[in-house]
Design an enzyme around this catalytic site. Structure first.
Site, PDB file in Angstrom:
ATOM      1  N   ASP A  63      -1.623   0.362  13.540  1.00  0.00           N
ATOM      2  CA  ASP A  63      -2.214  -0.506  14.578  1.00  0.00           C
ATOM      3  C   ASP A  63      -1.099  -1.182  15.377  1.00  0.00           C
ATOM      4  O   ASP A  63      -1.139  -1.257  16.607  1.00  0.00           O
ATOM      5  CB  ASP A  63      -3.088  -1.609  13.952  1.00  0.00           C
ATOM      6  N   TYR A  67      -7.119   1.782  -1.342  1.00  0.00           N
ATOM      7  CA  TYR A  67      -8.422   2.123  -0.774  1.00  0.00           C
ATOM      8  C   TYR A  67      -9.318   2.819  -1.801  1.00  0.00           C
ATOM      9  O   TYR A  67     -10.537   2.727  -1.729  1.00  0.00           O
ATOM     10  CB  TYR A  67      -8.263   3.078   0.410  1.00  0.00           C
ATOM     11  N   ASP A 104      -2.083   2.001   7.482  1.00  0.00           N
ATOM     12  CA  ASP A 104      -3.192   1.460   8.276  1.00  0.00           C
ATOM     13  C   ASP A 104      -2.679   0.328   9.161  1.00  0.00           C
ATOM     14  O   ASP A 104      -2.908   0.300  10.367  1.00  0.00           O
ATOM     15  CB  ASP A 104      -4.291   0.951   7.334  1.00  0.00           C
ATOM     16  N   ASP A 154       7.565  -5.132   5.143  1.00  0.00           N
ATOM     17  CA  ASP A 154       7.608  -6.336   5.996  1.00  0.00           C
ATOM     18  C   ASP A 154       8.716  -6.207   7.040  1.00  0.00           C
ATOM     19  O   ASP A 154       8.541  -6.539   8.219  1.00  0.00           O
ATOM     20  CB  ASP A 154       7.742  -7.619   5.160  1.00  0.00           C
ATOM     21  N   LYS A 184       7.224  -1.235  -0.636  1.00  0.00           N
ATOM     22  CA  LYS A 184       7.488  -2.622  -1.022  1.00  0.00           C
ATOM     23  C   LYS A 184       8.068  -2.589  -2.436  1.00  0.00           C
ATOM     24  O   LYS A 184       7.492  -3.134  -3.392  1.00  0.00           O
ATOM     25  CB  LYS A 184       6.163  -3.419  -0.944  1.00  0.00           C
TER      26      LYS A 184
HETATM   27  C1  IPM Z   1      -8.386   3.377  10.365  1.00  0.00           C
HETATM   28  C2  IPM Z   1      -9.462   2.359  10.096  1.00  0.00           C
HETATM   29  C3  IPM Z   1     -10.094   2.646   8.750  1.00  0.00           C
HETATM   30  C4  IPM Z   1      -9.011   2.554   7.706  1.00  0.00           C
HETATM   31  C5  IPM Z   1     -11.288   1.763   8.382  1.00  0.00           C
HETATM   32  C6  IPM Z   1     -12.367   1.815   9.434  1.00  0.00           C
HETATM   33  C7  IPM Z   1     -11.845   2.102   7.027  1.00  0.00           C
HETATM   34  O1  IPM Z   1      -8.944   1.071  10.169  1.00  0.00           O
HETATM   35  O2  IPM Z   1      -8.715   4.574  10.432  1.00  0.00           O
HETATM   36  O3  IPM Z   1      -7.232   2.987  10.522  1.00  0.00           O
HETATM   37  O4  IPM Z   1      -8.689   1.443   7.242  1.00  0.00           O
HETATM   38  O5  IPM Z   1      -8.448   3.591   7.327  1.00  0.00           O
HETATM   39 MG    MG Z   2      -6.910   1.011  10.822  1.00  0.00          MG
END
Ligand code: IPM
Ligand code: MG
Length: 355
Positions: free
Chosen positions: A247, A142, A243, A219, A187
């Site tokens: 999710d 990032y 990240d 993975d 990884k």
């Molecule tokens: C998160 C989001 C952010 C990230 C984006 C919006 C930059 O997906 O907070 O997980 O990738 O960190």
């Molecule tokens: Mg995210």
């Protein structure tokens, strides 16, 4: 106590979900005799529209000088064509880096009331889902150099031992306060940065003999999260893997709308935000789930203001709201009462009691 909270409503559903969290914070202040003052901060698409910059220095300064920051969400299709360095998300990255909050804590815990909302089989859910992803937040790909030259684009993934060590310590300390199991995810079969990550984690493990350290390739981890999530207690990983995995982990708990997060660095001034995005498709319709933001406010009280009773009160109010059978659209199921965003906030308030 008197606390100054920087409030970033942001874009999309950001303003409506933050509004609900502020209602809850105000009631906490009344019940427990605190004073919370709020400083509005513009960040994201709304700041691009106003200043041509997703986070001007003056706005960042307000955050750094606050006692903590509460954030809704930023971004949206409207700013899709804005060039990379000026995108709404860049404001968020600048905020995280500017505040120095390198450690992002994302819990994946299933609420017993929402077991049916998980897409996983009941036999897997019944074994329990309760783990934390500790994500490195201000390094890695990032924050490496990004460039596009002709038909080739490059993003650099770089980590120093110091950066790995400080997040590694948070991983070990977090595990120490829980079930003492830490899984380091990388990884290392492909990446040098991951081989360094693994080496540093094992060096640190010698200082934490009470914590059981395991290694897992990212993975495989993605697979294990859906196959057997009960095996995890604390997962520590680098920025982009965290990240993606967070999710995935949130989804198995039923809805990404329920998950809060805290980001901390070397001071108590933290950044608190739900892990979901700005959901422009449902913005302004009063149907978003504000619980992730309300629980983020609870985390702020617990981790930055040392107000654990107050945080418990909020979490219990959310649990009572779910017990009473209310659900926003994202977690709606048969027999439940569907509510919108602001009604959800009101119902949490109704259930909020001094512990
Ligand atoms: C998160 C989001 C952010 C990230 C984006 C919006 C930059 O997906 O907070 O997980 O990738 O960190
Ligand atoms: Mg995210």
């Amino acid at each position: 106590m008197v606390k100054n909270i920087a409030v970033i409503r942001g874009d999309g559903i950001g303003p409506e979900i933050v509004e609900q969290a502020l209602k809850v914070l105000n009631r906490i202040a009344e019940l427990y005799g605190h004073t919370f003052s709020y400083t509005d901060v513009d960040m994201g698409g709304c700041a691009i529209d106003k200043y041509g910059d997703p986070l001007p220095d003056s706005e960042l300064k307000k955050c750094v000088e606050s006692d903590s920051v509460l954030l809704g969400a930023v971004g949206g299709d409207k700013w899709n064509d804005v060039p990379g360095p000026k995108r709404p998300e860049k404001g968020l990255l600048r905020l995280r880096a500017g505040m120095g909050v390198y450690s992002n804590n994302r819990p994946a815990k299933i609420w017993k009331q929402l077991a049916d909302a998980s897409p996983l089989k009941k036999s897997i859910v019944d074994k329990g889902i309760d783990f934390i992803i500790v994500r490195e937040l201000i390094g890695g790909i990032y924050f490496g150099e990004h460039k596009t030259e002709g038909d080739t684009a490059t993003d650099i993934l770089k980590y120093s031992e110091t950066e790995i060590e400080r997040i590694g310590r948070i991983g070990f300390e977090t595990a120490r306060k829980r079930n003492k199991k830490l899984c380091s995810v990388e990884k290392s079969n492909v990446l040098d940065s991951s081989r360094l990550w693994k080496k540093v984690m094992h060096r640190l493990a010698e200082e934490y003999p009470d914590v059981e350290l395991s290694d897992m390739l990212v993975d495989n981890c993605a697979m294990q999260i859906v196959k057997n999530p009960a095996q995890f207690d604390v997962v520590v990983t680098e920025n982009m893997f965290g990240d993606i995995l967070s999710d995935e982990a949130s989804m198995i708990t039923g809805s990404i709308g329920m998950i809060p997060s805290s980001s901390l660095g070397s001071t108590t001034c933290g950044l608190y935000e739900p892990i979901h995005g700005s959901a422009p498709d449902i913005a302004g319709k009063d149907i978003a789930n504000p619980i992730g933001t309300i629980l983020s406010a609870a985390m702020m009280l617990r981790y930055s203001f040392d107000m654990s009773e107050e945080a418990d009160a909020i979490e219990n109010a959310v649990s009572a709201y779910l017990d009473a059978g209310y659900r926003t659209a994202d977690i709606m199921s048969d027999g439940m009462t569907k509510v919108g965003c602001s009604r959800c906030g009101d119902l949490v308030l109704e259930n909020l009691k001094k512990e």
